[in-house]
Write an enzyme that holds these catalytic residues in place. Structure first.
Site, PDB file in Angstrom:
ATOM      1  N   ARG B 297       0.611  -1.102  -0.067  1.00 58.51           N
ATOM      2  CA  ARG B 297      -0.326   0.102  -0.100  1.00 58.51           C
ATOM      3  C   ARG B 297       0.661   1.303   0.425  1.00 58.51           C
ATOM      4  O   ARG B 297       0.225   2.322  -0.846  1.00 58.51           O
ATOM      5  CB  ARG B 297      -1.036  -0.225   0.913  1.00 58.51           C
ATOM      6  CG  ARG B 297      -1.660  -1.344   0.824  1.00 58.51           C
ATOM      7  CD  ARG B 297      -3.209  -1.178   2.243  1.00 58.51           C
ATOM      8  NE  ARG B 297      -3.985  -1.861   1.900  1.00 58.51           N
ATOM      9  CZ  ARG B 297      -5.357  -2.121   2.181  1.00 58.51           C
ATOM     10  NH1 ARG B 297      -5.770  -2.085   3.484  1.00 58.51           N
ATOM     11  NH2 ARG B 297      -6.120  -3.333   1.776  1.00 58.51           N
ATOM     12  N   TYR B 436      -6.776   0.472  -7.031  1.00 56.52           N
ATOM     13  CA  TYR B 436      -6.000  -1.158  -6.472  1.00 56.52           C
ATOM     14  C   TYR B 436      -5.701  -0.965  -5.216  1.00 56.52           C
ATOM     15  O   TYR B 436      -5.325  -0.360  -4.799  1.00 56.52           O
ATOM     16  CB  TYR B 436      -5.645  -1.904  -7.638  1.00 56.52           C
ATOM     17  CG  TYR B 436      -3.785  -1.042  -8.032  1.00 56.52           C
ATOM     18  CD1 TYR B 436      -3.497  -0.205  -7.360  1.00 56.52           C
ATOM     19  CD2 TYR B 436      -3.560  -2.223  -9.354  1.00 56.52           C
ATOM     20  CE1 TYR B 436      -2.483   0.523  -8.161  1.00 56.52           C
ATOM     21  CE2 TYR B 436      -2.545  -0.975  -9.422  1.00 56.52           C
ATOM     22  CZ  TYR B 436      -1.773  -0.487  -8.819  1.00 56.52           C
ATOM     23  OH  TYR B 436      -0.931   0.085  -9.846  1.00 56.52           O
ATOM     24  N   GLU B 437      -5.603  -2.746  -4.397  1.00 57.94           N
ATOM     25  CA  GLU B 437      -4.843  -2.333  -3.184  1.00 57.94           C
ATOM     26  C   GLU B 437      -5.157  -2.172  -2.079  1.00 57.94           C
ATOM     27  O   GLU B 437      -5.567  -1.271  -0.951  1.00 57.94           O
ATOM     28  CB  GLU B 437      -2.992  -1.551  -2.772  1.00 57.94           C
ATOM     29  CG  GLU B 437      -2.459  -2.609  -3.563  1.00 57.94           C
ATOM     30  CD  GLU B 437      -1.463  -4.541  -3.171  1.00 57.94           C
ATOM     31  OE1 GLU B 437      -2.316  -4.381  -2.399  1.00 57.94           O
ATOM     32  OE2 GLU B 437      -1.590  -4.810  -5.029  1.00 57.94           O
ATOM     33  N   GLY B 438      -6.778  -2.022  -2.293  1.00 58.20           N
ATOM     34  CA  GLY B 438      -8.099  -1.429  -1.699  1.00 58.20           C
ATOM     35  C   GLY B 438      -8.472  -0.253  -1.855  1.00 58.20           C
ATOM     36  O   GLY B 438      -7.052   0.304  -2.095  1.00 58.20           O
ATOM     37  N   GLN B 443      -9.207   2.274   2.465  1.00 56.59           N
ATOM     38  CA  GLN B 443      -8.229   3.111   3.353  1.00 56.59           C
ATOM     39  C   GLN B 443      -8.712   3.302   4.690  1.00 56.59           C
ATOM     40  O   GLN B 443      -8.140   3.786   5.532  1.00 56.59           O
ATOM     41  CB  GLN B 443      -7.116   3.845   2.414  1.00 56.59           C
ATOM     42  CG  GLN B 443      -6.354   3.285   1.761  1.00 56.59           C
ATOM     43  CD  GLN B 443      -6.113   1.302   1.317  1.00 56.59           C
ATOM     44  OE1 GLN B 443      -5.277   1.686   2.476  1.00 56.59           O
ATOM     45  NE2 GLN B 443      -5.972   0.734   0.539  1.00 56.59           N
TER      46      GLN B 443
END
Lengths: 586, 586
Positions: B297, B436-438, B443
């Protein structure tokens, strides 16, 4: 598959009938006496069906296929030529056109509502009738009787298409730098030589003529904008047989490779001694172009609105269907519309779209009044309102519109990044609206350097007074907390307006303040329209719409209107924070 | 042609040496005693040259060509395979990797600076080494000795590539919904059956192995996240001959059609009874994945920063060369960098990039301290700082990063919409980093629902105290007007933090506040870094950089930091404006 587009005709009717007093306003305008919200809704229902059923389904495949240039010929995506023919045959191209030249003679107000739906359904497509209308308006206002007799009906009906050729590689915002030449010939025509870029609808394969309005310089023209004249340059010439099969000396050099509106053939145009005719007076070309600039810029603002609505509609549908995560009570998976963060992204869209549609319609009504009202004082006041609002709608609606498409895409998570969902196309397409027909920065400079101070500031004064009057009579039961916040916001706009007026001629101060002021102006104007929508919402009776409007307006009051303080503070800070850094130190 | 990318190594060195006290911090960490700003600058100078000279030139053609799937095989754009081989041969893949497995053993701080330059030069390319590193870290932390002995060195060096297979069509943010199965076999391996989507670097034509880490369920696994395990599933199996030529039963079903990162083969992966091995404990798969989630992240946040810098650099270059309009004195045409409105778009970029780079480096140093410091108390405090800052950097840097690329594109006017200028690619590529990646919404929920209250709020308290301490000792001559405004902004963050802590468990209140709080937190953190940069700038001596920093920080204080008031007011308004509207009324 992308969600289906729902034409917002019921809302449009409510705006015309209950919020904007459309019938009474049109009743005063010769030729529009019979125009009514009823009639508009009837027309827009049919038009909306065409947009939803014929144009929207071509949007995503049109993006994937794109327009191509093959052996010098433009090939539009499958279905576009047929849809265009249907659009013209149904009379949509000439909806607000002059009946003397084949138009339907409806108010502009109805036209911009059609524009919204066309833009929402298929922006690339919408530029064909849009540019054609622009060319028709410039020709109607400035063309000779002979040119009008030959070309105007074809353009008004949309049988032929139009294009506007302004920009060159080194002359965009600053058209004074353009180099295309027009050499007079003995027969009264001109030989046009030069290359233009970014020409929307420059050519296509619809099997018709394309009438270009081209800015160029006469041989003896002075440098700068005063040396620019406007020429009509058709793709097909009448020829000796008057059968319109002779190709003019112009060609598509390339199609631009663009971020979006891929179905739209944006052309590099080469004029290689093409035959053209002067439109209006020599040296007054920019003037002739600006005749229809208000309408074109309003149209672009409407595009931002249409895309925002289409994207928000799709995001709402997705948010109701997509199951992820837990609800507040721990159950799940729940539709993501239950999540506060998702709701905010959807509410931001709705809180913008509803009042924006109202403000666009209000402005269009003022255009109709400006063009038709028999009392020149009333007409002039309406014209001034339009001049004032045009840069605001162009820039703010496209900025909000772009932001809205980005938020709507975000609702889809990873799926929003994938072509097939249709959301990323909205974002890419919306991006051009912030740029073309004058970048949004140029709009903001127009607002602060010309519109605020025109006629000694009287139109601005009158506009702000109108908002203050509506605020004074706002019913707290219907309009709070919005009305309370609007009082503060209006005061900020009043103060900022004084700052701008006092800065006349100070380029740096105006330039630093321009975008801030435009956004402040837009936020107050949208808040004003929310006030009017809320005030009118009891007319909707026992439907659930008034409850929805109240909640959306509350979101607007809490989340969006407070941005005004930020813009006001930046204006108050003056130009130093922007101008202090040396150019070479960036 | 797009402007050349200038690696910001001089700035990086200044940050390490004068702002962040890198040498002294590393000196306390076993194994990093010799790491220094000097060494980092030396390494980054060479790496930066590779980014600028080899990776950046492949970026625009890579976007145009895209990765293709031909007869089931992924074909990456011309030059990518060669560049990857060079990247690995130079040791860049293993820069911060464990020397016991072929890595260079440098601090993460140097790694994230390399990440920024790679992302700036070619985001699609950067995902190959990026995902490989992620896979290596998960394997290093959770894999058996046997798996590590077989795979880890190949991954650390980058000789083989890695991929992370988490998402399924109906399981994105909510991985508890995933369905991919892992059936145990007698030999201790598993048969993996299922389909994954959005798999970055899922396959390529680099001629090497691709090691997938796949989340799947054992047959007897409970529903939800506790039933998820992690498996290592290589594209190529050792085979009886141990020659790694046996194809595993997995294939690329399709490449996703994406808005951007076209050169990156984002795969739909089919696992059709593919052979895999359990990594870590059964049922603890998400846990194993989250081991490396902080690093991944942070990496995504850095991508937003890199793209913002590259886009701003290009816009500055263009704004110096493009002539349009008049200067404040009426002369012209002038370079558009003279116009206030253009300067604002450039300043917004610089005012974000400079402190963002500092904050990223600060956080990376804390990661190094967390992993290496011999005192467990010091290490734990650093670990908590990283946990706190990770969602902030991921979301805020990518939101600001996207906004920055949009503004940089706007500087180019119509040319910015055209592919060849390279600006629209930055916008399209940057857009994925928010997703992406959450997603950034995820977040924000991580920040408000976990990070603010972890350890009873002690890490947050300590972070805010650190900012307050720097503010208390700020030299007004160097740091005003920023320091004065930072006092107000920090007070808003303090109050908002109490509101968030008090709302623990109230999903709607936290959800409505989440993004607002994250942005408030980020704005104060970036302001803090500006304070530290300004305080350190005398170390730059008589160069003109301190003057530039002062002007950029002033822009930050006037235009960006005041957004904190807006975020704080929205948090104070509570969840009602967001939750009031019935789901069916949107």
């Amino acid at each position: 598959m992308p969600a289906t587009y729902q034409p917002p005709v019921a809302t449009m009717r409510f705006l015309l009938e209950d919020v904007l007093d459309f019938d009474a306003q049109m009743a005063q305008l010769p030729g529009f006496e019979d125009a009514s919200a009823d009639l508009a809704a009837e027309v827009l229902t049919v038009a909306g069906r065409m947009c939803a059923d014929r144009l929207a389904p071509l949007n995503l495949p049109g993006d994937a296929a794109g327009s191509k240039l093959v052996d010098g010929k433009v090939i539009t995506p499958p279905g576009f030529a047929e849809a265009y023919a249907e659009f013209v045959a149904a009379g949509w191209s000439g909806l607000a056109g002059d009946p003397a030249f084949g138009g339907q003679g409806l108010p502009r107000t109805v036209q911009i509502m059609l524009d919204e739906m066309v833009s929402a359904a298929n922006l690339s497509f919408g530029l064909f009738p849009g540019l054609t209308r622009g060319a028709a308006e410039a020709l109607a206002a400035h063309g000779s009787d002979e040119l009008k007799a030959t070309y105007l009906e074809k353009l008004v009906t949309g049988e032929w298409c139009g294009a506007m050729a302004l920009t060159e590689a080194s002359a965009g915002t600053d058209l004074g730098l353009l180099r295309t030449r027009a050499d007079p010939r003995d027969d009264g025509s001109y030989s046009i030589i030069g290359t233009k870029i970014f020409i929307s609808s420059g050519d296509q394969d619809f099997g018709n003529n394309v009438v270009h309005l081209v800015l160029a310089r006469l041989p003896d023209a002075p440098a700068g904008v005063k040396g620019i004249s406007l020429f009509l340059v058709p793709k097909l010439l009448p020829g000796d047989a008057r059968d319109w099969t002779e190709r003019n000396a112009m060609s598509v050099g390339a199609l631009e490779h663009k971020m979006g509106i891929h179905a739209q053939p944006t052309c590099v145009m080469n004029y290689d001694g093409a035959t053209g005719w002067l439109v209006g007076e020599a040296g007054r070309g920019l003037n002739a172009m600006f005749t229809m600039m208000n309408a074109e810029r309003l149209f672009v603002g409407i595009q931002g609105l249409g895309l925002a609505d289409a994207a928000t509609q799709a995001a709402v549908t997705y948010a109701r269907e997509r199951l992820q995560g837990r609800g507040a009570d721990g159950s799940g998976p729940v539709p993501i519309i239950a999540h506060a963060d998702v709701r905010k992204m959807l509410l931001a869209g709705r809180a913008f779209v509803e009042p924006a549609r109202a403000l666009a319609a209000w402005t269009a009504i003022r255009m109709d009044v400006a063009e038709r009202h028999p009392d020149p004082v009333v007409s002039a006041a309406a014209h001034a309102d339009v001049a004032l609002l045009t840069p605001v709608i162009k820039a703010a609606f496209t900025d909000f519109g772009f932001e809205t498409t980005v938020l709507a895409q975000q609702v889809f998570g990873g799926h929003g990044y994938i072509h097939e969902a249709g959301m990323e196309q909205f974002v890419r397409d919306a991006r051009i609206t912030q740029i073309y027909e004058g970048t949004n920065g140029v709009q903001a400079m127009d607002l602060v350097s010309r519109k605020v101070t025109m006629e000694g500031g009287a139109p601005l004064r009158s506009y702000l007074d109108m908002i203050a009057a509506d605020l004074a009579k706002a019913d707290p039961a219907l309009t709070d907390p919005l009305a309370a916040q609007m009082r503060d916001a209006l005061a900020l706009l009043e103060t900022a307006s004084e700052t701008i007026a006092a800065a006349a001629g100070d380029t740096d101060r105006l330039g630093a303040a321009a975008t801030e002021y435009l956004n402040l102006f837009a936020l107050v104007s949208l808040g004003w329209m929310w006030l009017r929508i809320l005030a009118a919402s009891p007319a909707l009776g026992a439907t659930r719409t008034p409850q929805a409007y109240a909640a959306m307006a509350r979101y607007y009051a809490t989340y969006m209107l407070p941005r005004t303080a930020l813009h006001a503070a930046r204006i108050a800070a003056g130009p130093e924070p922007v101008m202090a850094l040396d150019e070479e130190l960036f």
